[in-house]
Design a protein around this motif. Structure first.
Motif, PDB file in Angstrom:
ATOM      1  N   MET A 157       0.827  -1.202   0.000  1.00  0.00           N
ATOM      2  CA  MET A 157       0.000   0.000   0.000  1.00  0.00           C
ATOM      3  C   MET A 157       0.873   1.268   0.000  1.00  0.00           C
ATOM      4  SD  MET A 157      -3.192  -0.927  -0.127  1.00  0.00           S
ATOM      5  CE  MET A 157      -2.600  -2.212  -1.247  1.00  0.00           C
ATOM      6  N   ALA A 158       1.972   1.229   0.748  1.00  0.00           N
ATOM      7  CA  ALA A 158       2.823   2.421   0.889  1.00  0.00           C
ATOM      8  C   ALA A 158       3.591   2.750  -0.380  1.00  0.00           C
ATOM      9  CB  ALA A 158       3.809   2.222   2.041  1.00  0.00           C
ATOM     10  N   VAL A 159       3.952   1.735  -1.158  1.00  0.00           N
ATOM     11  CA  VAL A 159       4.818   1.971  -2.306  1.00  0.00           C
ATOM     12  C   VAL A 159       4.126   2.795  -3.392  1.00  0.00           C
ATOM     13  CG1 VAL A 159       4.236  -0.077  -3.703  1.00  0.00           C
ATOM     14  CG2 VAL A 159       6.596   0.817  -3.696  1.00  0.00           C
ATOM     15  N   PHE A 160       2.801   2.899  -3.320  1.00  0.00           N
ATOM     16  CA  PHE A 160       2.089   3.740  -4.279  1.00  0.00           C
ATOM     17  C   PHE A 160       2.608   5.178  -4.227  1.00  0.00           C
ATOM     18  CE2 PHE A 160      -1.330   6.776  -5.247  1.00  0.00           C
ATOM     19  CZ  PHE A 160      -1.678   6.383  -6.532  1.00  0.00           C
ATOM     20  N   SER A 161       2.944   5.651  -3.040  1.00  0.00           N
ATOM     21  CA  SER A 161       3.363   7.054  -2.871  1.00  0.00           C
ATOM     22  C   SER A 161       4.601   7.405  -3.678  1.00  0.00           C
ATOM     23  CB  SER A 161       3.565   7.378  -1.391  1.00  0.00           C
ATOM     24  OG  SER A 161       2.343   7.305  -0.703  1.00  0.00           O
ATOM     25  N   PRO A 162       5.736   6.712  -3.466  1.00  0.00           N
ATOM     26  CA  PRO A 162       6.902   7.073  -4.278  1.00  0.00           C
ATOM     27  C   PRO A 162       6.699   6.824  -5.770  1.00  0.00           C
ATOM     28  CG  PRO A 162       7.337   5.086  -2.986  1.00  0.00           C
ATOM     29  CD  PRO A 162       6.060   5.673  -2.470  1.00  0.00           C
ATOM     30  N   LEU A 163       5.933   5.792  -6.104  1.00  0.00           N
ATOM     31  CA  LEU A 163       5.700   5.510  -7.521  1.00  0.00           C
ATOM     32  C   LEU A 163       4.964   6.650  -8.205  1.00  0.00           C
ATOM     33  CD1 LEU A 163       4.701   1.715  -7.492  1.00  0.00           C
ATOM     34  CD2 LEU A 163       6.845   2.726  -8.294  1.00  0.00           C
ATOM     35  N   ILE A 164       3.878   7.120  -7.583  1.00  0.00           N
ATOM     36  CA  ILE A 164       3.070   8.166  -8.215  1.00  0.00           C
ATOM     37  C   ILE A 164       3.811   9.494  -8.209  1.00  0.00           C
ATOM     38  CG2 ILE A 164       1.771   9.042  -6.215  1.00  0.00           C
ATOM     39  CD1 ILE A 164       0.297   8.171  -9.653  1.00  0.00           C
ATOM     40  N   LEU A 165       4.610   9.748  -7.167  1.00  0.00           N
ATOM     41  CA  LEU A 165       5.347  11.009  -7.083  1.00  0.00           C
ATOM     42  C   LEU A 165       6.523  11.052  -8.050  1.00  0.00           C
ATOM     43  CD1 LEU A 165       5.296  11.584  -3.219  1.00  0.00           C
ATOM     44  CD2 LEU A 165       4.029  12.860  -4.959  1.00  0.00           C
ATOM     45  N   MET A 168       4.406  11.593 -11.791  1.00  0.00           N
ATOM     46  CA  MET A 168       3.787  12.855 -12.197  1.00  0.00           C
ATOM     47  C   MET A 168       4.065  13.966 -11.195  1.00  0.00           C
ATOM     48  SD  MET A 168      -0.233  12.139 -11.356  1.00  0.00           S
ATOM     49  CE  MET A 168      -0.283  10.872 -12.618  1.00  0.00           C
ATOM     50  N   PRO A 169       4.119  15.205 -11.661  1.00  0.00           N
ATOM     51  CA  PRO A 169       4.322  16.346 -10.751  1.00  0.00           C
ATOM     52  C   PRO A 169       3.049  16.652  -9.981  1.00  0.00           C
ATOM     53  CG  PRO A 169       4.008  17.129 -12.997  1.00  0.00           C
ATOM     54  CD  PRO A 169       4.060  15.625 -13.084  1.00  0.00           C
ATOM     55  N   LEU A 170       3.187  16.893  -8.675  1.00  0.00           N
ATOM     56  CA  LEU A 170       2.041  17.198  -7.832  1.00  0.00           C
ATOM     57  C   LEU A 170       2.396  18.315  -6.854  1.00  0.00           C
ATOM     58  CD1 LEU A 170       0.855  13.573  -6.940  1.00  0.00           C
ATOM     59  CD2 LEU A 170      -0.334  15.186  -8.433  1.00  0.00           C
ATOM     60  N   HIS A 171       1.494  19.269  -6.733  1.00  0.00           N
ATOM     61  CA  HIS A 171       1.693  20.300  -5.725  1.00  0.00           C
ATOM     62  C   HIS A 171       1.582  19.660  -4.343  1.00  0.00           C
ATOM     63  CE1 HIS A 171       0.997  23.891  -3.258  1.00  0.00           C
ATOM     64  NE2 HIS A 171       1.530  24.589  -4.258  1.00  0.00           N
ATOM     65  N   VAL A 172       2.368  20.120  -3.400  1.00  0.00           N
ATOM     66  CA  VAL A 172       2.396  19.505  -2.079  1.00  0.00           C
ATOM     67  C   VAL A 172       1.023  19.535  -1.408  1.00  0.00           C
ATOM     68  CG1 VAL A 172       3.107  21.646  -0.909  1.00  0.00           C
ATOM     69  CG2 VAL A 172       3.663  19.397   0.101  1.00  0.00           C
ATOM     70  N   LEU A 173       0.223  20.581  -1.635  1.00  0.00           N
ATOM     71  CA  LEU A 173      -1.111  20.653  -1.044  1.00  0.00           C
ATOM     72  C   LEU A 173      -2.076  19.667  -1.703  1.00  0.00           C
ATOM     73  CD1 LEU A 173      -1.622  24.484  -0.414  1.00  0.00           C
ATOM     74  CD2 LEU A 173      -0.902  22.700   1.191  1.00  0.00           C
ATOM     75  N   VAL A 174      -1.880  19.420  -2.989  1.00  0.00           N
ATOM     76  CA  VAL A 174      -2.681  18.407  -3.677  1.00  0.00           C
ATOM     77  C   VAL A 174      -2.366  17.027  -3.094  1.00  0.00           C
ATOM     78  CG1 VAL A 174      -3.055  17.211  -5.876  1.00  0.00           C
ATOM     79  CG2 VAL A 174      -2.958  19.715  -5.812  1.00  0.00           C
ATOM     80  N   TRP A 175      -1.083  16.788  -2.848  1.00  0.00           N
ATOM     81  CA  TRP A 175      -0.679  15.502  -2.286  1.00  0.00           C
ATOM     82  C   TRP A 175      -1.257  15.327  -0.875  1.00  0.00           C
ATOM     83  CZ3 TRP A 175       0.455  10.986  -3.703  1.00  0.00           C
ATOM     84  CH2 TRP A 175       1.046  10.073  -2.831  1.00  0.00           C
ATOM     85  N   LEU A 176      -1.195  16.368  -0.062  1.00  0.00           N
ATOM     86  CA  LEU A 176      -1.757  16.290   1.281  1.00  0.00           C
ATOM     87  C   LEU A 176      -3.266  16.081   1.238  1.00  0.00           C
ATOM     88  CD1 LEU A 176       0.247  19.061   3.197  1.00  0.00           C
ATOM     89  CD2 LEU A 176       0.392  16.581   3.521  1.00  0.00           C
ATOM     90  N   ALA A 177      -3.933  16.747   0.300  1.00  0.00           N
ATOM     91  CA  ALA A 177      -5.384  16.568   0.149  1.00  0.00           C
ATOM     92  C   ALA A 177      -5.697  15.111  -0.184  1.00  0.00           C
ATOM     93  CB  ALA A 177      -5.914  17.495  -0.939  1.00  0.00           C
ATOM     94  N   PHE A 178      -4.921  14.527  -1.072  1.00  0.00           N
ATOM     95  CA  PHE A 178      -5.116  13.118  -1.424  1.00  0.00           C
ATOM     96  C   PHE A 178      -4.938  12.211  -0.196  1.00  0.00           C
ATOM     97  CE2 PHE A 178      -2.684   9.203  -2.327  1.00  0.00           C
ATOM     98  CZ  PHE A 178      -3.724   8.434  -2.821  1.00  0.00           C
ATOM     99  N   ILE A 179      -3.898  12.457   0.591  1.00  0.00           N
ATOM    100  CA  ILE A 179      -3.637  11.641   1.774  1.00  0.00           C
ATOM    101  C   ILE A 179      -4.817  11.704   2.741  1.00  0.00           C
ATOM    102  CG2 ILE A 179      -2.170  11.380   3.805  1.00  0.00           C
ATOM    103  CD1 ILE A 179      -0.869  10.394   1.258  1.00  0.00           C
ATOM    104  N   PHE A 180      -5.367  12.902   2.946  1.00  0.00           N
ATOM    105  CA  PHE A 180      -6.491  13.041   3.873  1.00  0.00           C
ATOM    106  C   PHE A 180      -7.759  12.406   3.302  1.00  0.00           C
ATOM    107  CE2 PHE A 180      -3.881  16.154   6.111  1.00  0.00           C
ATOM    108  CZ  PHE A 180      -4.242  15.910   7.433  1.00  0.00           C
ATOM    109  N   VAL A 181      -8.002  12.548   2.005  1.00  0.00           N
ATOM    110  CA  VAL A 181      -9.155  11.897   1.381  1.00  0.00           C
ATOM    111  C   VAL A 181      -9.040  10.387   1.558  1.00  0.00           C
ATOM    112  CG1 VAL A 181     -10.250  11.344  -0.829  1.00  0.00           C
ATOM    113  CG2 VAL A 181      -9.668  13.709  -0.288  1.00  0.00           C
TER     114      VAL A 181
END
Length: 270
Positions: A157-165, A168-181
């Motif tokens: 489950m955790a490896v999705f994070s480094p793979l997606i980052l 593709m480029p993601l704003h840090v707030l977009v990434w945090l929003a995804f984590i909370f969702v």
């Protein structure tokens, strides 16, 4: 020596942040079910059986193990960022407005596909015992089961994070929003009570999963693998045929009682 000290501090920082999000989501959903909306939610219980304190303690214990794995993968992600391989950015102006608006839905869609196929894969008889058995010890799940994984599943489950980052480029707030969702949706799917209105499965939002959708997976194991959306289950023919009927029963306060069975699943016993 200084390097390992800094690494330890970084790991602790990752662990604390993940712990905060887990506690926030599980506590908020638990309080909604057991206190804030107790009367309403009690009428919408999906199973007659209720989880006990022993179940919750087990779910929290394994979730702490999962958070340790998440923190370790967080360290790896930080190293990849230092090497310039992670595409997190801080300035909205770095990318067009359309991408800033579209990137969150794109990440959620990709995570949903990743979750469906890895989740379904973990149900293979040769993988289930090593990866997914721990999570399915929660036959009647609670919000605290959101991160109740074995080490193998936690890593997957955790490896999705480094793979997606890296992808593709993601704003840090977009990434945090995804984590909370992700964590709040996870806690809701394991709440044991149906949050959604009765018309949900008959309207335009039927493509989104419900608590009943995932709860049936915990009861029956082989089916309803999706996380955010029902698409993959329907495309692949893995959605339970009577899902909508069971959803309406839960909303109408007619728990199906499937969770009362004391019979142990062959997969759990494996």
């Amino acid at each position: 020596m200084e390097f390992f000290w800094e690494l330890s501090l970084d790991w602790t920082d990752h662990f604390q942040r993940d712990l905060f999000r887990y506690l926030l989501a599980a506590t908020a959903v638990s309080l909604s079910v057991s206190w804030l909306f107790r009367g309403w939610m009690d009428r919408r219980r999906i199973q007659n059986r209720r989880a006990g304190w022993k179940d919750i303690r087990r779910e929290i214990s394994f979730s702490m193990l999962t958070l340790g794995v998440f923190a370790t993968v967080g360290i790896i992600t930080s190293i990849l960022r230092d090497w310039g391989l992670v595409q997190l950015y801080w300035q909205w102006s770095d990318y067009p407005l359309w991408w800033n608006l579209l990137s969150l839905p794109v990440v959620i869609l990709l995570h949903d596909a990743y979750f469906y196929w890895t989740h379904r894969g973990m149900h293979h008889p040769k993988l289930f015992k090593h990866f997914h058995r721990v999570h399915h010890l929660s036959r009647t799940p609670t919000p605290w089961a959101a991160y109740s994984f074995s080490i193998g599943e936690a890593a997957l489950m955790a490896v999705f994070s480094p793979l997606i980052l890296m992808l593709m480029p993601l704003h840090v707030l977009v990434w945090l929003a995804f984590i909370f969702v992700m964590i709040f949706r996870n806690a809701m799917l394991h709440a044991g009570c149906e949050f959604h209105p009765r018309s949900w499965v008959d309207g335009p939002l039927d493509f989104m999963t419900t608590t009943t959708h995932h709860d049936l997976h915990h009861q029956r194991f082989q089916g309803n693998y999706g996380f955010y959306f029902t698409w993959w289950d329907r495309w692949m023919g893995t959605e339970f045929k009577n899902y909508k009927e069971e959803f309406r029963r839960a909303v109408d306060g007619k728990a199906n009682g499937k969770g009362d069975s004391e019979k142990t699943s062959p997969q759990i016993a494996a």
